[in-house]
Design a protein around this motif. Structure first.
Motif, PDB file in Angstrom:
ATOM      1  N   VAL A 314       0.829  -1.207   0.000  1.00 29.04           N
ATOM      2  CA  VAL A 314       0.000   0.000   0.000  1.00 29.04           C
ATOM      3  C   VAL A 314       0.864   1.257   0.000  1.00 29.04           C
ATOM      4  CG1 VAL A 314      -1.703   1.302   1.335  1.00 29.04           C
ATOM      5  CG2 VAL A 314      -1.925  -1.183   1.121  1.00 29.04           C
ATOM      6  N   ASP A 315       1.967   1.229   0.721  1.00 28.41           N
ATOM      7  CA  ASP A 315       2.820   2.415   0.824  1.00 28.41           C
ATOM      8  C   ASP A 315       3.602   2.683  -0.461  1.00 28.41           C
ATOM      9  OD1 ASP A 315       1.966   2.680   3.424  1.00 28.41           O
ATOM     10  OD2 ASP A 315       3.654   1.556   4.262  1.00 28.41           O
ATOM     11  N   ASP A 316       3.649   1.697  -1.366  1.00 27.58           N
ATOM     12  CA  ASP A 316       4.418   1.867  -2.602  1.00 27.58           C
ATOM     13  C   ASP A 316       3.580   2.395  -3.759  1.00 27.58           C
ATOM     14  OD1 ASP A 316       6.678   0.734  -1.337  1.00 27.58           O
ATOM     15  OD2 ASP A 316       5.862  -1.280  -1.705  1.00 27.58           O
ATOM     16  N   LEU A 317       2.268   2.467  -3.604  1.00 28.77           N
ATOM     17  CA  LEU A 317       1.398   2.792  -4.727  1.00 28.77           C
ATOM     18  C   LEU A 317       1.701   4.160  -5.320  1.00 28.77           C
ATOM     19  CD1 LEU A 317      -2.003   1.421  -3.359  1.00 28.77           C
ATOM     20  CD2 LEU A 317      -0.624   0.458  -5.205  1.00 28.77           C
ATOM     21  N   MET A 318       1.920   5.166  -4.475  1.00 26.23           N
ATOM     22  CA  MET A 318       2.081   6.526  -4.956  1.00 26.23           C
ATOM     23  C   MET A 318       3.405   6.754  -5.669  1.00 26.23           C
ATOM     24  SD  MET A 318      -0.730   7.936  -4.531  1.00 26.23           S
ATOM     25  CE  MET A 318      -0.223   9.565  -5.055  1.00 26.23           C
ATOM     26  N   LYS A 319       4.253   5.733  -5.738  1.00 25.36           N
ATOM     27  CA  LYS A 319       5.505   5.871  -6.478  1.00 25.36           C
ATOM     28  C   LYS A 319       5.276   5.798  -7.989  1.00 25.36           C
ATOM     29  CE  LYS A 319       8.248   3.633  -2.824  1.00 25.36           C
ATOM     30  NZ  LYS A 319       9.106   2.458  -2.506  1.00 25.36           N
ATOM     31  N   TYR A 320       4.095   5.354  -8.385  1.00 28.16           N
ATOM     32  CA  TYR A 320       3.834   5.104  -9.801  1.00 28.16           C
ATOM     33  C   TYR A 320       2.686   5.991 -10.293  1.00 28.16           C
ATOM     34  CZ  TYR A 320       6.466   1.005  -8.351  1.00 28.16           C
ATOM     35  OH  TYR A 320       7.411   0.182  -7.816  1.00 28.16           O
ATOM     36  N   GLU A 321       2.831   6.458 -11.531  1.00 32.19           N
ATOM     37  CA  GLU A 321       1.822   7.342 -12.107  1.00 32.19           C
ATOM     38  C   GLU A 321       0.720   6.554 -12.812  1.00 32.19           C
ATOM     39  OE1 GLU A 321       1.550  11.156 -15.168  1.00 32.19           O
ATOM     40  OE2 GLU A 321       3.062   9.614 -15.483  1.00 32.19           O
ATOM     41  N   LEU A 376      -2.745   7.629 -11.292  1.00 30.34           N
ATOM     42  CA  LEU A 376      -3.177   6.933 -10.090  1.00 30.34           C
ATOM     43  C   LEU A 376      -3.674   7.896  -9.021  1.00 30.34           C
ATOM     44  CD1 LEU A 376      -3.514   4.283  -8.619  1.00 30.34           C
ATOM     45  CD2 LEU A 376      -1.120   4.403  -7.922  1.00 30.34           C
ATOM     46  N   ASP A 377      -3.051   9.056  -8.900  1.00 28.93           N
ATOM     47  CA  ASP A 377      -3.455   9.974  -7.841  1.00 28.93           C
ATOM     48  C   ASP A 377      -4.727  10.745  -8.174  1.00 28.93           C
ATOM     49  OD1 ASP A 377      -2.114  11.243  -9.888  1.00 28.93           O
ATOM     50  OD2 ASP A 377      -1.313  12.836  -8.613  1.00 28.93           O
ATOM     51  N   LEU A 378      -5.170  10.697  -9.442  1.00 27.64           N
ATOM     52  CA  LEU A 378      -6.349  11.468  -9.839  1.00 27.64           C
ATOM     53  C   LEU A 378      -7.467  10.620 -10.436  1.00 27.64           C
ATOM     54  CD1 LEU A 378      -4.556  14.504 -11.547  1.00 27.64           C
ATOM     55  CD2 LEU A 378      -5.622  14.469  -9.292  1.00 27.64           C
ATOM     56  N   LEU A 412      -7.765   1.110  -3.992  1.00 24.58           N
ATOM     57  CA  LEU A 412      -6.633   0.185  -3.920  1.00 24.58           C
ATOM     58  C   LEU A 412      -6.134   0.030  -2.484  1.00 24.58           C
ATOM     59  CD1 LEU A 412      -4.525   1.051  -7.092  1.00 24.58           C
ATOM     60  CD2 LEU A 412      -5.435  -1.190  -6.491  1.00 24.58           C
ATOM     61  N   ARG A 413      -6.090   1.110  -1.751  1.00 21.63           N
ATOM     62  CA  ARG A 413      -5.611   1.037  -0.372  1.00 21.63           C
ATOM     63  C   ARG A 413      -6.516   0.150   0.481  1.00 21.63           C
ATOM     64  NH1 ARG A 413      -4.295   7.496  -0.135  1.00 21.63           N
ATOM     65  NH2 ARG A 413      -2.106   7.367  -0.809  1.00 21.63           N
ATOM     66  N   ARG A 414      -7.793   0.131   0.156  1.00 18.68           N
ATOM     67  CA  ARG A 414      -8.727  -0.695   0.927  1.00 18.68           C
ATOM     68  C   ARG A 414      -8.663  -2.159   0.526  1.00 18.68           C
ATOM     69  NH1 ARG A 414     -14.699   1.393   0.702  1.00 18.68           N
ATOM     70  NH2 ARG A 414     -14.908  -0.504   1.951  1.00 18.68           N
ATOM     71  N   LYS A 433     -24.181  -4.934  -2.252  1.00 17.61           N
ATOM     72  CA  LYS A 433     -22.805  -5.113  -1.813  1.00 17.61           C
ATOM     73  C   LYS A 433     -22.086  -6.083  -2.733  1.00 17.61           C
ATOM     74  CE  LYS A 433     -23.950  -4.260   3.048  1.00 17.61           C
ATOM     75  NZ  LYS A 433     -23.927  -4.798   4.440  1.00 17.61           N
ATOM     76  N   VAL A 434     -20.809  -5.806  -2.994  1.00 19.09           N
ATOM     77  CA  VAL A 434     -19.984  -6.670  -3.822  1.00 19.09           C
ATOM     78  C   VAL A 434     -18.612  -6.796  -3.164  1.00 19.09           C
ATOM     79  CG1 VAL A 434     -19.258  -4.732  -5.261  1.00 19.09           C
ATOM     80  CG2 VAL A 434     -19.069  -7.044  -6.152  1.00 19.09           C
ATOM     81  N   THR A 435     -18.081  -8.011  -3.183  1.00 13.98           N
ATOM     82  CA  THR A 435     -16.769  -8.278  -2.580  1.00 13.98           C
ATOM     83  C   THR A 435     -15.717  -8.381  -3.676  1.00 13.98           C
ATOM     84  OG1 THR A 435     -17.828  -9.491  -0.777  1.00 13.98           O
ATOM     85  CG2 THR A 435     -15.462  -9.813  -1.079  1.00 13.98           C
ATOM     86  N   VAL A 436     -14.658  -7.590  -3.559  1.00 10.59           N
ATOM     87  CA  VAL A 436     -13.609  -7.548  -4.584  1.00 10.59           C
ATOM     88  C   VAL A 436     -12.241  -7.647  -3.916  1.00 10.59           C
ATOM     89  CG1 VAL A 436     -15.019  -6.143  -6.128  1.00 10.59           C
ATOM     90  CG2 VAL A 436     -13.429  -5.031  -4.571  1.00 10.59           C
ATOM     91  N   SER A 437     -11.271  -8.094  -4.694  1.00 10.50           N
ATOM     92  CA  SER A 437      -9.865  -8.079  -4.294  1.00 10.50           C
ATOM     93  C   SER A 437      -9.073  -7.464  -5.437  1.00 10.50           C
ATOM     94  CB  SER A 437      -9.366  -9.498  -4.000  1.00 10.50           C
ATOM     95  OG  SER A 437      -7.993  -9.488  -3.668  1.00 10.50           O
ATOM     96  N   LEU A 438      -8.086  -6.630  -5.111  1.00 10.91           N
ATOM     97  CA  LEU A 438      -7.408  -5.826  -6.125  1.00 10.91           C
ATOM     98  C   LEU A 438      -5.911  -6.086  -6.148  1.00 10.91           C
ATOM     99  CD1 LEU A 438      -9.206  -2.434  -5.377  1.00 10.91           C
ATOM    100  CD2 LEU A 438      -9.821  -4.088  -7.118  1.00 10.91           C
ATOM    101  N   ARG A 439      -5.337  -5.919  -7.328  1.00 13.28           N
ATOM    102  CA  ARG A 439      -3.891  -5.894  -7.535  1.00 13.28           C
ATOM    103  C   ARG A 439      -3.557  -4.686  -8.392  1.00 13.28           C
ATOM    104  NH1 ARG A 439      -2.535 -10.927 -10.812  1.00 13.28           N
ATOM    105  NH2 ARG A 439      -0.509  -9.872 -10.902  1.00 13.28           N
ATOM    106  N   PHE A 440      -2.272  -4.300  -8.385  1.00 10.77           N
ATOM    107  CA  PHE A 440      -1.841  -3.164  -9.204  1.00 10.77           C
ATOM    108  C   PHE A 440      -0.532  -3.499  -9.893  1.00 10.77           C
ATOM    109  CE2 PHE A 440       0.370   0.930  -9.827  1.00 10.77           C
ATOM    110  CZ  PHE A 440      -0.572   1.543 -10.652  1.00 10.77           C
TER     111      PHE A 440
END
Length: 872
Positions: A314-321, A376-378, A412-414, A433-440
């Protein structure tokens, strides 16, 4: 086959459903048929489907058998992708992309018309193995569409072939192809020595190809670009969890041997075959194939070096555009039945993913999809529960039962690697309600500025006024109005201002802009003629790239006609703009309703730094010389140019300064003074010094008049428009709680200054405000539109004279008889006045000044002066 070492099986064909290609293997076991005894294995072969497809692309057909001293088998494989839904289309069948292909559909030209009545309705699309991966909007009844759309298609290997196609949208029946082009990913995808795929940034290389239907004659051309951007290899936690299970299945007992190869006993292999019919027979056969796979050498040439993988938290996400968000839809609890779940990104009209139909309120999906995240940030993600799939892009919310939208980064953070339940709210208030799992997966891509969030949004335009417009009518005036165009389409038209060369429109409108960098925005100024074609007074482009999002700018636009400039206020609000089908409007939704700018300034086209090519700034003197007005005697001569020649004027933004979008007040320079356009020699010399005008103008610094304006009887002083000014003093505040004040209003006429209004003396109320009666403290005076007025506040004393508390200059609001109140800063306080200017009837200026009746009722409709808001 009996008694042969070179068998040929004519019907050895089998079609299998593969739900997970990346893990699937093809196994071949050849046995010797024994009538009475068990059938021994004489050879076997096992290979991954992906490896076999790769070898086949290089011409490989024969494969050396394992477990035999000699022998080969000829095998062929044909892969047919199938779009599976539900459990069979779950994450097991998802192949992680190696990158994305960027397609920019620019335009089509002279496309084949498939309709017998009217023209075809074309849209462009990209398909992978027969499955549509991206498409443009539809251009209705158009054989030369200008799509200008960008979308991304994930690809998985160099063997894939993409089909670029133009389709004719049909209301009834299937859409028909208008021609297609095949694009091989191997032309753009290349792997480096370290195992990582290389960027193929060819987005600026235009491809122009002819379209062909089958083997028919080519008809029409398509203009587009293609580029490839690889993903950065990342660790998939699911693969790590399955690795121990896989290794346990591949372990071969140390004593096992096949056909006596490498000293192993054939009897062991025979025993494993004899148990094939038992419950453990399938596992034993898998072990035989696994042992033989280690002897195979054909796949060595397709084993590329494996690139190291990153672990992204999670802490690495903002390194990428930019990147790919991979979502696994696990299950859902819905308030409605028979619905599909769609995932849309940013400004895309069509979904990146559509699930199988959930027929019940509780449904298990186990489906995996992906979508490109540009910023990613917007970027924003939109989940929709729809009862019907919108295949044509009508953008109709009628079928949307529930939806949820939010920033991608927060989602993504969630849900990064963690099943997370998301709630979708319906129009009826019910919750699904829907259950999802994410990757980036990050992308090695630098986003083009034209695709940035800051490049699309809503543009607010305040049309303030103009100066020095050329005279198009015989009376020395024009009846000007403006038309604004965006990408060759008219988006707004102002009202007509009658008989003036310095009109004040004070109107505003808002228009969505899909691409600020690519937009062609401009203004045309016309002279209205009754019953005749309007005369073109000038036009100019407006460069929106000079605007910063959420920062208002006041700009002066020089026209390319004989003379003239238009003053605007521009504010660009960045937001996503979704395109819709072409035919009635380029954009979804409707334009904001236009209106009047309340309390807007009048006739204040200013001077300042002039923006020329490359953003180079020149001094204000350049502008002062460039907008010198013509007198009536100059009307037929060549216009005065910025460079002193008779060459055509260069149109565009000639002045820009920061401002606010507040409606009230006059535009001011940094030192608080009202800017003006220089119109004579004195003002021009002042402008060349680059200094602002003084707060209280002397006669030389007055707001200048148009010398082209003349009445039918005799010219007005300076050629300015004549009429009657109406001024009311409404209130005052900020001059002390116990100070009794009176407000004076003076008129700077051609005969000199004179007092026209004086209020009664009054003290402020408990709120600190002095309120005057509008009816009692209202005066009307004949004047010219450019005349200046002075408001002063004095302290009232019963005996003796009071102190002067302040003085300021203002101009009447040229908005007809019902203008809004306007605050004027006087000293340390504020005076609120209401002013308006009613133009006189043509030919009656001198009579009105003498108190005589107007002759307007005897004039033709074409010649009469009409102010917006008042009937002529």
């Amino acid at each position: 086959m009996k008694k042969t070492n070179n068998p040929i099986w004519p019907d050895a064909t089998k079609e299998l459903l593969i739900t997970d290609r990346k893990k699937a293997k093809l196994g071949l076991v050849i046995k010797d048929d024994k009538d009475l005894a068990a059938d021994p294995i004489i050879g076997n072969y096992q290979i991954k489907l992906d490896d076999m497809l790769e070898l086949m692309s290089k011409g490989q057909e024969w494969y050396s058998l394992a477990g035999a001293k000699s022998g080969r088998a000829k095998m062929m494989l044909q892969w047919k992708p199938v779009a599976l839904k539900g459990a069979l289309g779950g994450s097991g069948g998802y192949v992680t992309p190696i990158g994305v292909m960027r397609f920019h559909f620019k335009s089509g030209k002279d496309l084949k018309n498939l309709d017998t009545v009217g023209k075809s309705d074309p849209y462009g699309r990209v398909s992978l193995s027969g499955i549509q991966k991206g498409r443009t909007v539809t251009f209705k009844n158009n054989l030369n569409p200008d799509w200008n759309e960008i979308f991304y298609v994930p690809v998985h290997s160099t063997r894939e072939k993409l089909v670029v196609e133009v389709m004719d949208e049909e209301n009834v029946g299937k859409d028909r192809t208008m021609g297609q082009i095949e694009i091989a990913t191997s032309d753009y995808v290349e792997q480096g020595e370290d195992g990582e795929y290389l960027v193929h940034d060819s987005k600026d290389k235009l491809i122009t190809r002819q379209l062909r239907i089958g083997t028919g004659t080519p008809k029409g051309t398509l203009n587009f670009t293609v580029a490839f951007y690889p993903t950065i290899p990342t660790v998939d936690p699911e693969d790590e969890d399955e690795e121990p299970k896989k290794s346990s299945l591949d372990v071969t007992p140390p004593n096992m041997e096949v056909n006596g190869v490498a000293g192993r006993a054939r009897s062991d292999a025979t025993r494993s075959v004899k148990t094939a019919s038992s419950t453990n027979g399938e596992k034993a056969l898998q072990k035989v194939l696994a042992a033989g796979e280690k002897e195979q050498t054909e796949t060595d040439e397709v084993q590329a070096p494996v690139a190291p993988k990153l672990k992204i938290g999670v802490d690495d996400l903002m390194k990428y555009e930019s990147g790919l968000v991979i979502f696994k839809i696990i299950d859902g609890e819905f308030a409605h039945t028979n619905c599909h779940l769609e995932v849309l990104m940013d400004d895309m009209l069509f979904p990146s993913f559509t699930s199988a139909k959930a027929k019940s309120r509780q449904h298990t999906f186990n489906e995996t999809g992906d979508a490109v995240v540009r910023e990613l940030d917007l970027s924003r993600i939109n989940l929709r529960l729809v009862s019907e799939i919108d295949k044509q892009g009508d953008n109709n919310d009628e079928h949307v039962q529930a939806k949820l939208a939010g920033p991608v980064i927060d989602t993504l953070r969630r849900g990064l690697y963690t099943p997370t339940q998301l709630s979708l709210r319906g129009k009826d208030g019910r919750e699904s309600k829907v259950t999802v799992s994410l990757r980036f997966l990050p992308l090695r891509m630098s986003l083009d500025p034209s695709e940035s969030f800051n490049n699309s949004g809503s543009l607010r335009v305040e049309v303030l006024d103009a100066a020095d417009l050329p005279a198009a009518d015989r009376n020395g005036f024009s009846d000007p109005y403006c038309k604004f165009r965006l990408d060759e389409k008219e988006v707004y038209k102002t009202k007509t201002q009658k008989k003036t060369l310095h009109p004040a429109w004070n109107e505003f409108f808002e228009v969505p802009v899909r691409s600020r960098t690519g937009a062609k925005f401009g203004v045309d100024v016309y002279d209205w003629d009754f019953g005749d074609k309007a005369d073109h007074l000038g036009s100019a482009p407006i460069d929106l790239t000079l605007l910063e999002p959420f920062q208002a700018r006041e700009v002066t636009i020089g026209l390319d006609g004989k003379s003239g400039a238009v003053r605007l206020k521009l504010l660009f609000r960045a937001e996503y703009v979704v395109r819709s089908r072409q035919g009635s409007s380029t954009f979804s939704g409707t334009f904001s309703q236009p209106g009047k700018v309340i309390g807007a300034p009048v006739k204040g086209v200013g001077k300042g730094a002039v923006l020329v090519g490359g953003g180079v700034a020149k001094t204000a003197g350049f502008l002062g010389r460039g907008f010198k007005r013509r007198t009536a005697s100059h009307a037929e001569n060549s216009p005065v140019q910025e460079n002193g020649s008779g060459e055509p004027r260069t149109a565009g933004i000639v002045d820009m300064r920061e401002t606010s979008m507040d409606a009230g007040g006059s535009p001011q320079t940094p030192n608080g003074h009202v800017p003006t356009v220089s119109v004579d020699g004195a003002a021009a010399s002042l402008g060349s010094s680059g200094k602002d005008l003084p707060a209280t103008p002397s006669p030389m610094h007055n707001r200048q008049r148009s010398f082209g304006a003349m009445s039918q009887q005799s010219p007005a002083p300076g050629g300015s428009e004549s009429g009657t000014a109406s001024i009311s003093v409404l209130s005052a505040k900020g001059f002390g709680d116990d100070t009794k004040i009176e407000v004076h209003v003076g008129h700077d006429s051609s005969k000199g200054p004179n007092q026209m209004l004086k209020t009664k003396a009054a003290k402020p109320s408990k709120t600190g405000e002095v309120v005057f009666g509008e009816g009692e403290d209202t005066k009307r005076v004949p004047c010219f539109a450019s005349d200046a007025f002075r408001v002063s506040v004095k302290e009232h004393k019963t005996f003796g004279s009071g102190d002067d508390l302040g003085e300021a200059t203002f101009y009447v609001a040229d908005q007809g008889p019902s203008s809004a109140p306007k605050e004027i800063s006087v000293g340390k306080g504020v005076v609120v006045v209401r002013s308006s200017f009613q133009p006189a009837e043509a030919g009656s200026m001198m009579d009105s000044l003498k108190g005589q009746k107007s002759l307007g009722r005897f004039m033709s409709r074409r010649e009469r002066s009409v102010t917006p808001g008042a009937q002529g």
